[in-house]
Design a protein around this motif. Structure first.
Motif, short mmCIF file in Angstrom:
data_model
loop_
_atom_site.label_atom_id
_atom_site.label_comp_id
_atom_site.label_asym_id
_atom_site.label_seq_id
_atom_site.Cartn_x
_atom_site.Cartn_y
_atom_site.Cartn_z
N ILE A 146 55.68 -59.06 -27.60
CA ILE A 146 54.72 -60.01 -28.16
C ILE A 146 53.38 -59.29 -28.22
N SER A 147 52.80 -59.20 -29.42
CA SER A 147 51.54 -58.46 -29.53
C SER A 147 50.35 -59.40 -29.70
N GLY A 148 50.60 -60.66 -29.86
CA GLY A 148 49.47 -61.58 -29.99
C GLY A 148 49.92 -63.02 -29.95
N LEU A 149 49.10 -63.88 -29.33
CA LEU A 149 49.42 -65.31 -29.26
C LEU A 149 48.16 -66.06 -29.66
N PHE A 150 48.26 -66.89 -30.67
CA PHE A 150 47.08 -67.57 -31.19
C PHE A 150 47.34 -69.06 -31.17
N ASP A 151 46.66 -69.81 -30.26
CA ASP A 151 46.91 -71.24 -30.24
C ASP A 151 45.64 -72.07 -30.14
N THR A 152 44.49 -71.46 -30.36
CA THR A 152 43.28 -72.26 -30.38
C THR A 152 42.91 -72.56 -31.82
N GLN A 153 42.59 -73.85 -32.06
CA GLN A 153 42.23 -74.26 -33.42
C GLN A 153 40.76 -73.89 -33.68
N PRO A 154 40.38 -73.46 -34.85
CA PRO A 154 41.28 -73.11 -35.95
C PRO A 154 42.00 -71.79 -35.67
N ASP A 214 52.79 -70.79 -46.03
CA ASP A 214 53.63 -71.60 -45.14
C ASP A 214 52.96 -71.74 -43.78
N ILE A 215 52.51 -70.59 -43.29
CA ILE A 215 52.01 -70.54 -41.93
C ILE A 215 50.78 -71.44 -41.80
N ARG A 216 49.94 -71.35 -42.81
CA ARG A 216 48.73 -72.15 -42.81
C ARG A 216 49.07 -73.64 -42.84
N ARG A 217 50.12 -73.96 -43.58
CA ARG A 217 50.48 -75.36 -43.77
C ARG A 217 51.04 -75.98 -42.48
N ILE A 218 51.84 -75.25 -41.74
CA ILE A 218 52.56 -75.94 -40.66
C ILE A 218 52.32 -75.40 -39.26
N ALA A 219 51.70 -74.24 -39.10
CA ALA A 219 51.67 -73.64 -37.76
C ALA A 219 50.78 -74.43 -36.80
N ASP A 220 51.29 -74.68 -35.60
CA ASP A 220 50.45 -75.16 -34.51
C ASP A 220 49.97 -73.99 -33.68
N ARG A 221 50.82 -72.99 -33.59
CA ARG A 221 50.43 -71.77 -32.92
C ARG A 221 51.18 -70.60 -33.55
N ILE A 222 50.62 -69.42 -33.42
CA ILE A 222 51.24 -68.24 -34.04
C ILE A 222 51.52 -67.20 -32.95
N VAL A 223 52.71 -66.65 -32.99
CA VAL A 223 53.06 -65.57 -32.08
C VAL A 223 53.38 -64.35 -32.93
N SER A 224 52.73 -63.22 -32.66
CA SER A 224 53.03 -62.01 -33.41
C SER A 224 53.88 -61.09 -32.56
N MET A 225 54.83 -60.46 -33.21
CA MET A 225 55.69 -59.49 -32.51
C MET A 225 55.52 -58.13 -33.14
N ARG A 226 55.60 -57.11 -32.31
CA ARG A 226 55.52 -55.75 -32.81
C ARG A 226 56.32 -54.84 -31.88
#
Lengths: 338, 504
Positions: B223-231, B207-219
């Motif tokens: 917030i433990s990580g923010l990923f918004d640079t392509q790829p 799912d994530i691969r199909r639709i994500a523009d950016r990913i935010v990880s929580m732990r």
């Protein structure tokens, strides 16, 4: 913190304090209230209701309800009269017959609920109507008494056996000669037995577990169906005991007696929720609940309150007890009840 | 850069002493899908509940379209344009009403709605909404007759009919098949281009691969990580979600011991391949997989709650075919079920009675229960497993989730059993209690086989000697828990449609 303790004390002992207060008030205000005879009279007036209420308590414990107890009791009353007056069976056979009938009705109720998945209120309501109708069929709707004319033209010649009447009418000597009636003894024995069973055996504990979370009880390996059926059988048997005592006291198969049994006993069981702040069905509370109503009515009667105010008083007590149980208990931080 | 729709600034939330959110900063932009990842107990659901007005934040502020946003309840959040589709589908639909009424519920509750319902008009409008979603079912059909996926689609369709500014989807694909999920993604694409901000919560890599523009990880509430640079760096996102949790627990896998439970060619579904599994003495096995992978089904089969389509089980070499929970328990197979509130806790009982419930017989003498024995046994357990309480007479409801769960598990440790099954033992359990439980399970593992069913990979890594991955009711992989190739494990969990970058 202090407020909470007062609230807890009020929930726990409030109802018993109220009971003591009422007894004291009547003892001062009504002459003759504080006498052994009057006390026994109260006990006798609640014995049969109390026995039925203990039965309904066991179904309430498994989160069920038995509406058929009143009709089981009157069926047992009619059956005992039919058995002795028309079939001319002995007292022993008659009692056995009635108890079997009660157990059977409980079994059918239980199976309807467990196997046929009929909701408990509806299953036992259906059973109630069925029994009210059934008990009238053999006598074409008439009461049963010695000397009555039967449908085939003959005269019923059987009589209520003396041993049978003894169950309802005998009085044991205690302080005063012929004081303590047999039905009260039965009531006390049943109350202690149900109290021990529900409160202190693993079977009782598992029944409470079923009432609180049936699925969880099942997943620890409890045979939920069997315990539910058992609860309805206890209820049926105790209701038939109530019917036997009623028949033995009346000495005839009176079709119109026992009308109030269902509502009075349900009220006693529900009032029992409030005793000791239990907030759940319990045998001790049920017995106290039955006594509470009995004492109140006896006192009011001795103070010349008219009989037609009785139901109103019962209703008021019930509503007060329910408020006590559900409103106050919900405000208390919930401690484990078992 | 597109315009920010919703902003979360320094939000904190505690339940009692449990700090669930510890200062969350997050912004969501128009026309962007933000995927939120996080393990169980990371605080995802709490964050969602703050956003949709169920909880209010203790600290921090929310901004919606430039204005302060303080929803008083769920209805208020919706009217301000924040719409949520919850994970539990049955919260979203009314099964006894037809599709049309379900789709149009908001019209019926809106102020100014007429007294009489014009069924024909209602159905016409519902048909329009359904068509827009690509739903093909008859709108007169009762929702209770539909399958789970269709119900889910209806819940989502209704959310969309409100033209939201921010749409929150909480694990929406957990009960959808691949084609149904694709329908949902197509819709999300359309909403994205229409400028809706979307917060999408999921662990499904596909799912994530199909639709994500950016990913935010929580732990652990941050917030433990923010990923918004392509790829997007999917592997980095998974790692930051799991953190370093697994290195904290040092596990020396138990191998080479006597087998206790053997599953031979067990088929869970008509069309699934057979499962073979041997659980050994002293071993802790974690069975992991997504929701619907067959984990719970497998647990139910072993505990006798349902029958397998085919196959046999052996316990200690003898045939084992439990007919129900009772016969499983008497054979020495114990299970702590998932969803403790509905399946395990007796709310009216105190700690001691909850704990001793399965073995009341051994706490009785003749017919009388021994209160003293019950209390003594549970007091000992409370010490062993570390239950925080005032006494064993405390009502079970007064305990925190983690401590309740400890009681539920302690229940089955009172007596020696042959097999202990733990279905989602860490559901709604804070990290501290989770460690306590894991430690105790491992410490007592000798003499029985333990099988733990968990959806979260990090939970499996924390507790197991051996990890078995289920996918579509089949074994997708098996790992000894030592220097595990995490990417491979994640790939097996997510199934074949995974990104080659991660699977490689």
């Amino acid at each position: 913190m202090n407020n909470e303790r007062i609230l807890n004390l009020a929930i726990r002992y409030g109802f018993l304090v109220l009971l003591a207060g009422i007894v004291m008030y009547f003892s001062l205000a009504a002459e003759g209230f504080a006498s052994p005879r009057s006390a026994v009279f109260v006990l006798q007036s609640v014995a049969i209701t109390g026995i039925l209420a203990l039965g309904v308590t066991s179904t309430l414990v498994v989160d069920g309800f038995d509406l058929s107890i009143g009709s089981v009791a009157t069926s047992s009353l009619m059956l005992s009269a039919y058995s002795m007056v028309i079939l001319e069976y002995s007292a022993f056979v008659t009692v056995l017959l009635c108890l079997t009938m009660g157990a059977l009705v409980g079994l059918v109720n239980g199976l309807l609920i467990v196997k046929m998945r009929v909701p408990d209120l509806l299953a036992t309501l259906g059973m109630m109507f069925l029994l009210i109708g059934l008990q009238r069929i053999p006598t074409q709707g008439n009461s049963i008494a010695t000397g009555m004319r039967l449908p085939d033209g003959s005269i019923a010649e059987g009589t209520f056996a003396a041993e049978f009447l003894w169950i309802g009418r005998h009085r044991f000597d205690m302080f005063i000669e012929k004081l303590f009636p047999m039905p009260v003894v039965v009531f006390l024995l049943v109350a202690v037995a149900v109290w021990l069973f529900l409160g202190f055996t693993r079977h009782g504990r598992l029944m409470y577990a079923i009432g609180s979370n049936q699925r969880a009880a099942e997943l620890v390996g409890t045979n939920v169906s069997r315990y539910k059926v058992l609860a309805y059988m206890i209820s049926g048997v105790l209701a038939s005991v109530g019917g036997i005592l009623l028949a033995a006291r009346l000495g005839r198969g009176d079709i119109a007696s026992g009308n109030n049994l269902l509502l009075d006993s349900v009220a006693a069981a529900l009032i029992g929720f409030a005793v000791l702040g239990a907030a759940r069905p319990n045998a001790f509370g049920t017995a106290i609940g039955a006594l509470f109503v009995g004492i109140l009515l006896q006192g009011l009667t001795m103070m010349n309150a008219p009989y037609y105010t009785q139901d109103f008083v019962k209703g008021a007590v019930l509503v007060a007890a329910l408020v006590f149980t559900f409103y106050l208990s919900s405000r208390r931080s919930s401690a484990g009840r078992h | 850069m597109s315009q920010t729709i919703c902003e979360v600034r320094g939000v904190e939330k505690s339940f009692g002493s449990n700090r669930v959110l510890r200062g969350i900063d997050l912004s969501m932009c128009a026309g962007e899908v933000t995927v939120l990842m996080g393990a169980n107990g990371a605080g995802k659901s709490t964050l969602v509940k703050v956003l949709c007005g169920v909880h209010s934040a203790d600290e921090g502020e929310l901004v919606l379209a430039g204005n302060p946003y303080t929803p008083v309840d769920a209805a208020d959040a919706i009217s301000q344009g924040v719409v949520t589709v919850h994970q539990s589908i049955d919260d979203g639909v009314i099964p006894d009403l037809d599709v049309a009424t379900n789709l149009m519920l908001d019209k019926l509750t809106a102020p100014g709605a007429g007294l009489f319902v014009n069924d024909r008009k209602l159905r016409a409008e519902a048909r329009k909404v359904a068509e827009a979603m690509g739903l093909t079912m008859n709108v007169r059909q009762l929702v209770s007759e539909l399958d789970v996926a269709d119900r889910q689609m209806i819940a989502i369709a209704r959310a969309l009919a409100r033209s939201p500014k921010l749409l929150i989807l909480d694990e929406p694909t957990s009960s959808l098949s691949a084609t149904e999920a694709e329908r949902l993604f197509a819709l999300i694409d359309r909403l994205r281009s229409a400028g809706v901000a979307i917060l999408y919560i999921s662990h499904r890599m596909s799912d994530i691969r199909r639709i994500a523009d950016r990913i935010v990880s929580m732990r652990d509430g941050s917030i433990s990580g923010l990923f918004d640079t392509q790829p997007l760096d999917y592997e980095g996102a998974v790692t930051s979600m799991l953190g370093h949790a697994m290195t904290d627990v040092d596990i020396t896998p138990e191998t080479n011991s006597a087998p206790i439970l053997c599953l031979k060619a067990i088929k869970l579904r008509e069309d699934s391949p057979p499962i073979d599994l041997v659980a050994n003495d002293g071993e802790v096995i974690a069975v992991t997989g997504l929701l619907g992978s067959g984990k719970s089904q497998l647990a139910e089969v072993i505990f006798g709650l349902s029958r397998p389509i085919a196959g046999k089980m052996k316990l200690d070499g003898g045939s084992y075919q439990p007919a129900n929970a009772k016969s499983a328990v008497s054979a020495g197979v114990f299970m702590s079920p998932k969803d403790r509130a509905s399946n395990a806790v007796i709310p009216d009982f105190d700690i001691a009675n909850n704990m001793t419930l399965p073995f009341l017989g051994s706490f009785s003498r003749y017919y009388k229960l021994s209160d003293r024995k019950q209390r003594r046994a549970s007091e000992e357990m409370i010490g062993n497993i570390g239950i925080v309480c005032q006494s064993n007479r405390d009502g079970i409801g007064t305990l925190s989730g983690g401590n309740q769960q400890k009681v539920m598990i302690a229940r089955w440790l009172l007596k020696p059993g042959r097999v202990l099954l733990l279905d989602e033992p860490f559901q709604g359990v804070d990290i501290g209690a989770r460690r306590d439980i894991g430690r105790h399970i491992r410490a007592t593992a000798k003499g029985r086989a333990t099988i733990v069913f968990v959806a979260e990979i990090d939970e499996a890594l924390e507790i197991a000697d051996r990890i078995i991955v289920l996918n579509e009711a089949a074994i997708a992989g098996e790992h000894i828990n030592q220097n595990i190739d995490l990417a491979k494990l994640v790939a097996e969990v997510s199934g074949p449609s995974l990104s080659p970058a991660l699977a490689g």
